[in-house]
Design a protein around this motif. Structure first.
Motif, short mmCIF file in Angstrom:
data_model
loop_
_atom_site.label_atom_id
_atom_site.label_comp_id
_atom_site.label_asym_id
_atom_site.label_seq_id
_atom_site.Cartn_x
_atom_site.Cartn_y
_atom_site.Cartn_z
N CYS A 224 0.82 -1.26 0.08
CA CYS A 224 0.04 -0.10 0.01
C CYS A 224 0.74 1.12 0.00
O CYS A 224 1.77 1.63 0.86
N PRO A 225 0.68 2.31 -0.97
CA PRO A 225 1.66 3.47 -1.01
C PRO A 225 1.16 4.21 0.28
O PRO A 225 2.10 5.17 0.57
N GLU A 226 0.19 4.03 0.66
CA GLU A 226 -0.14 4.94 1.79
C GLU A 226 0.06 4.37 3.35
O GLU A 226 -0.44 4.61 4.32
N ALA A 227 0.70 2.78 3.22
CA ALA A 227 0.65 2.11 4.46
C ALA A 227 -0.26 1.86 5.17
O ALA A 227 -0.27 1.93 6.54
N ILE A 228 -1.39 1.73 4.65
CA ILE A 228 -2.89 1.54 5.60
C ILE A 228 -2.57 0.32 6.32
O ILE A 228 -2.24 -0.84 5.75
N SER A 229 -2.84 0.34 7.71
CA SER A 229 -2.63 -0.86 8.36
C SER A 229 -3.45 -1.91 8.13
O SER A 229 -5.10 -1.65 8.00
N ILE A 230 -3.44 -3.37 8.28
CA ILE A 230 -4.35 -4.28 8.22
C ILE A 230 -5.20 -4.45 9.53
O ILE A 230 -5.91 -5.13 9.57
N THR A 231 -4.71 -3.97 10.63
CA THR A 231 -5.39 -3.56 11.70
C THR A 231 -7.06 -3.20 11.46
O THR A 231 -7.95 -3.34 12.17
N ASN A 232 -7.02 -2.30 10.40
CA ASN A 232 -8.40 -1.93 9.68
C ASN A 232 -9.14 -3.01 9.63
O ASN A 232 -10.48 -2.90 9.59
N ILE A 233 -8.54 -3.91 9.09
CA ILE A 233 -9.45 -5.28 8.35
C ILE A 233 -10.08 -6.04 9.81
O ILE A 233 -11.17 -6.38 9.79
N ALA A 234 -9.09 -6.15 10.70
CA ALA A 234 -9.58 -6.78 12.06
C ALA A 234 -10.72 -5.91 12.60
O ALA A 234 -11.73 -6.64 13.09
N GLU A 235 -10.59 -4.69 12.64
CA GLU A 235 -11.57 -3.76 13.33
C GLU A 235 -12.95 -3.81 12.39
O GLU A 235 -14.11 -3.98 13.04
N MET A 236 -12.91 -3.77 11.05
CA MET A 236 -14.12 -3.94 10.08
C MET A 236 -14.70 -5.28 10.42
O MET A 236 -15.86 -5.40 10.69
N ASN A 237 -14.12 -6.42 10.83
CA ASN A 237 -14.62 -7.62 10.90
C ASN A 237 -15.17 -7.57 12.40
O ASN A 237 -16.21 -8.41 12.27
N ALA A 238 -14.73 -6.81 13.31
CA ALA A 238 -15.26 -6.80 14.76
C ALA A 238 -16.76 -6.07 14.63
O ALA A 238 -17.76 -6.21 15.10
N ARG A 239 -16.35 -5.09 13.88
CA ARG A 239 -17.74 -4.16 13.57
C ARG A 239 -18.98 -4.91 12.98
O ARG A 239 -20.12 -4.74 13.16
N LYS A 240 -18.53 -5.99 11.95
CA LYS A 240 -19.39 -6.62 11.11
C LYS A 240 -20.16 -7.47 12.11
O LYS A 240 -21.54 -7.74 12.13
N LEU A 241 -19.33 -8.04 12.97
CA LEU A 241 -20.03 -9.12 13.86
C LEU A 241 -20.84 -8.61 14.95
O LEU A 241 -21.75 -8.89 15.26
N LYS A 242 -20.43 -7.30 15.26
CA LYS A 242 -21.30 -6.48 16.27
C LYS A 242 -22.70 -5.95 15.82
O LYS A 242 -23.63 -5.98 16.26
N ALA A 243 -22.50 -5.76 14.40
CA ALA A 243 -23.75 -5.37 13.61
C ALA A 243 -24.61 -6.55 13.54
O ALA A 243 -25.79 -6.29 13.73
N LYS A 244 -24.13 -7.60 13.31
CA LYS A 244 -25.12 -8.86 13.10
C LYS A 244 -25.68 -9.11 14.45
O LYS A 244 -26.72 -9.26 14.43
N LEU A 245 -24.91 -9.20 15.49
CA LEU A 245 -25.41 -9.44 16.82
C LEU A 245 -26.39 -8.53 17.45
O LEU A 245 -27.45 -8.55 17.96
N LEU A 246 -26.22 -7.25 17.10
CA LEU A 246 -27.30 -6.46 17.47
C LEU A 246 -28.41 -5.96 16.52
O LEU A 246 -29.32 -5.24 16.80
N GLY A 247 -28.33 -6.86 15.33
CA GLY A 247 -29.53 -6.72 14.39
C GLY A 247 -29.63 -5.60 13.65
O GLY A 247 -30.71 -5.15 13.08
#
Length: 247
Positions: A224-247
Motif C-alpha cells: 500500500c503506497p499509504e501504508a494503510i494498516s491491516i488492523t483496519n481489516i480486523a476492526e472491520m470484521n469486529a464491527r461486522k460481527l457486532k452489527a449482526k449481533l445487534l441486528g
C-alpha cells in the motif's frame, strides 16, 4: 540512459494480451516513470504505431489512478510510493523493466495497462458517506474529537483507492480498501449513526463484486503506497460481527 521496456499490450478485455518489447533511448534519471512512458509514446507516434494506454491524473501520488506492476511489484521497487512518484534514477542504464496491469477478476482490463476499478466505486456507493442532513459545514471545533480517534480516522482516510492491495493479494481481496473506507467514518461521531448499516452494506457489496476473502498475509499493507494498516481489516470484521449481533 537506455532502457528496455517489456509492456503488456491488450486491445480489450475480450482479447488476448502479450508482453511487447521496446528499446527506449534518450531517458534521464530525473524523469518520472510516467514521463519515460510519455517519451516512449512520442516515439511510437513518430513511427505511426499505436500508443500504450495507461492511466494517470494528478501525478502527485494523490488520485490513485496510475497503478501498475513494475518488475512484479505494485507501483515499483520502493515502499510507500505510487507509480507516478517513481523516478528513473531507481533504475540503471541498460535495465529491463517489465510493466503489467493489475491482475484481478474484479479489475478487468480495459486496454493495455488500464483496468476497470469501478467495483471500488460501487462499494463506496453502499455506505462510504454520511447521509444525515447537517446543513452547511459546521465550525471545525464544534464537535470535540479526541486526537487519537481523529488520527485513526485520518490514517484510514489516506487510502487513495489505487487497487494495489487487491492486485497484490493472492486472493484478490479488497478488505484493506473497504475497511479503510468504513473505519474512516465509523471512527468519527458524525458516522456513528449509520455505522452498522455501513459495515454490512459495504462488505456485502465487496463480496458481490467477486473480491476474494482476506487471509491476513499482510501483503496488502506492505504494498500500500499509504501504508494503510491491516488492523483496519480486523476492526472491520469486529464491527461486522457486532452489527449482526445487534441486528
Amino acid at each position: 540512459m537506455k532502457i528496455t521496456f517489456k509492456i503488456w499490450r491488450q486491445k480489450n478485455s475480450d482479447s488476448k494480451g502479450t508482453l511487447k518489447t521496446y528499446d527506449v533511448d534518450g531517458l534521464t534519471e530525473d524523469m518520472s516513470f510516467l514521463e519515460a512512458l510519455d517519451h516512449l509514446n512520442e516515439q511510437l507516434v513518430l513511427k505511426n504505431e499505436e500508443v500504450i494506454a495507461y492511466e494517470y491524473d494528478c501525478r502527485e501520488g494523490i488520485c490513485g489512478q496510475c497503478g501498475v506492476f513494475i518488475n512484479g511489484r505494485a507501483h515499483g521497487p520502493h515502499d510507500h510510493m505510487t507509480t507516478c512518484q517513481l523516478h528513473m534514477r531507481s533504475f540503471k542504464d541498460g535495465d529491463t523493466i517489465v510493466v503489467e496491469p493489475w491482475r484481478a477478476k474484479s479489475f478487468p482490463i480495459i486496454k493495455d495497462l488500464i483496468v476497470d476499478r469501478s467495483a471500488f466505486d460501487r462499494i463506496i456507493e453502499e455506505g462510504a458517506y454520511i447521509s444525515s442532513k447537517t446543513g452547511t459545514a459546521p465550525e471545525s471545533n464544534a464537535i470535540p474529537i479526541p486526537k487519537a480517534k481523529a488520527d485513526k480516522a485520518m490514517d484510514a482516510a489516506a487510502c487513495i483507492g489505487c487497487g494495489a492491495c487487491v492486485a497484490t493479494c493472492k486472493n484478490s481481496s479488497a478488505a484493506l480498501f473497504t475497511s479503510a473506507k468504513i473505519n474512516h467514518l465509523n471512527s468519527l461521531p458524525q458516522g456513528k449513526a449509520e455505522e452498522h448499516e455501513r459495515v454490512e452494506a459495504m462488505t456485502w457489496q465487496m463480496k458481490e463484486e467477486g473480491f476474494g476473502s482476506c487471509t491476513f498475509t499482510g501483503a496488502c499493507e506492505v504494498e500500500c503506497p499509504e501504508a494503510i494498516s491491516i488492523t483496519n481489516i480486523a476492526e472491520m470484521n469486529a464491527r461486522k460481527l457486532k452489527a449482526k449481533l445487534l441486528g
